[in-house]
Write an enzyme that holds these catalytic residues in place. Structure first.
Site, short mmCIF file in Angstrom:
data_model
loop_
_atom_site.label_atom_id
_atom_site.label_comp_id
_atom_site.label_asym_id
_atom_site.label_seq_id
_atom_site.Cartn_x
_atom_site.Cartn_y
_atom_site.Cartn_z
N SER A 176 -1.19 -7.30 -0.80
CA SER A 176 -1.41 -6.02 -0.11
C SER A 176 -0.50 -5.96 1.11
CB SER A 176 -2.87 -5.94 0.36
OG SER A 176 -3.06 -4.80 1.17
N TYR A 228 -9.90 -9.62 4.90
CA TYR A 228 -9.09 -9.08 3.79
C TYR A 228 -7.62 -9.41 4.03
CZ TYR A 228 -7.20 -5.83 0.33
OH TYR A 228 -6.52 -5.29 -0.73
#
Ligand SMILES: NC(=O)c1ccc[n+]([C@@H]2O[C@H](COP(=O)([O-])OP(=O)(O)OC[C@H]3O[C@@H](n4cnc5c(N)ncnc54)[C@H](OP(=O)(O)O)[C@@H]3O)[C@@H](O)[C@H]2O)c1
Length: 267
Positions: A128, A141
């Site tokens: 990501s 995350y």
């Protein structure tokens, strides 16, 4: 040429779109979910929980028994999480790392013996853009996706002698079910973080629901599959999110941090 492709987390979102897209291109695609698919899909389905060794082993054995080979592994299964680092419950942190990091490695380790034997293979890990910076209230995350990139860099070097390539694709926001599936460590009412966490939760939800559909990630993955020699990573996302990587690289670090704080209302 038609390839045997295994993609984890193919029940929804990026995985589902990519599995359908690659099937349409003529590849033999196996897509996984933790539960049996309860609808007819265009690709082959396999039950796999990436956090469970036995489940991973049996899913890989099933594909190898049918196809004798796995040419491409796409590690896509993943979980989002929001919460203040001081407050996120340990079980949530473990669940995210077990899925996003250890789960990815678990599937690689199960697939690699067959790839090494054939001296050929491609592993595409879904990281990501959030893994390139420590985002407020998304630190777990970001850290899990940073780990994905580092593991990919190592895999790429370790697997070269065996004719296997590894690379990562780093999406920005994509409109998927990640909003509904994301873990949220809500702060207690007396927490100093409460308003910040609620704001971040609302902001991320809004950004994802306004983002583009996952097709642009499926097309990026197609580009990787067709590349003679893939790059180590591919960034795919809205202009501002891609630009943030350049800003982080070239701006003084405190200036970049200031811009992030401004963007997230963290004065
Ligand atoms: N959407 C975004 O904005 C965005 C941005 C950057 C990166 N990403 C990354 O892209 C990947 C796909 O996300 P998405 O947006 O498509 O999310 P999604 O719609 O929530 O899909 C997540 C997929 O992961 C699977 N999954 C979750 N836990 C699993 C486990 N323990 N074992 C096996 N499969 C599991 C789910 O399958 P089941 O629940 O059916 O088992 C589902 O198919 C993730 O790695 C995510 O971090 C997404």
């Amino acid at each position: 040429m038609s390839k045997v492709i295994l993609i984890t987390g193919a029940s929804t979102g990026i995985g589902r779109t990519t599995a359908e897209y690659l099937t349409n291109l003529g590849h033999r695609v196996y897509g996984t979910s933790r539960k049996p698919f309860n609808e007819v899909v265009s690709f082959q389905t396999v039950v796999m929980d990436v956090t469970d060794d036995a489940s991973v082993q049996s899913a890989i054995a099933h594909v190898l028994q049918r196809e004798q080979q796995i040419d491409i592994l796409i590690n896509n299964a993943g979980l989002g999480i929001i919460g203040a680092l001081e407050e996120v419950p340990e079980e949530m942190i473990q669940r995210v790392f077990d899925t996003n990091v250890w789960g990815l490695l678990r599937v690689c380790r199960a697939v690699l013996p067959a790839m090494r034997q054939r001296r050929s293979g491609l592993i595409i890990n879904v990281g990501s853009i959030a893994g390139r910076m420590g985002l407020p209230f998304r630190g777990i995350y970001s850290a899990s996706k940073a780990s994905v990139e580092i593991l990919t860099e190592t895999l790429s070097i370790e697997l070269k002698p065996f004719g296997i390539e590894a690379c990562s694709v780093l999406p920005g926001d994509v409109r998927t079910n990640i909003n509904a599936n994301r873990l949220v460590a809500h702060s207690p009412s007396n927490s100093p973080y409460r308003a910040y966490v609620d704001d971040m939760n609302a902001k991320v939800k809004a950004e994802v629901s306004e983002a583009a559909e996952p097709m642009y990630i499926a097309e990026t993955i197609e580009k990787i599959i067709n590349a003679k020699s893939p790059n180590i990573y591919y960034v795919a996302g809205p202009f501002l999110q891609r630009a943030s990587l350049w800003l982080k690289r070239f701006l003084p670090s405190r200036i970049f941090e200031y811009l992030l704080r401004e963007n997230y209302g963290m004065k």
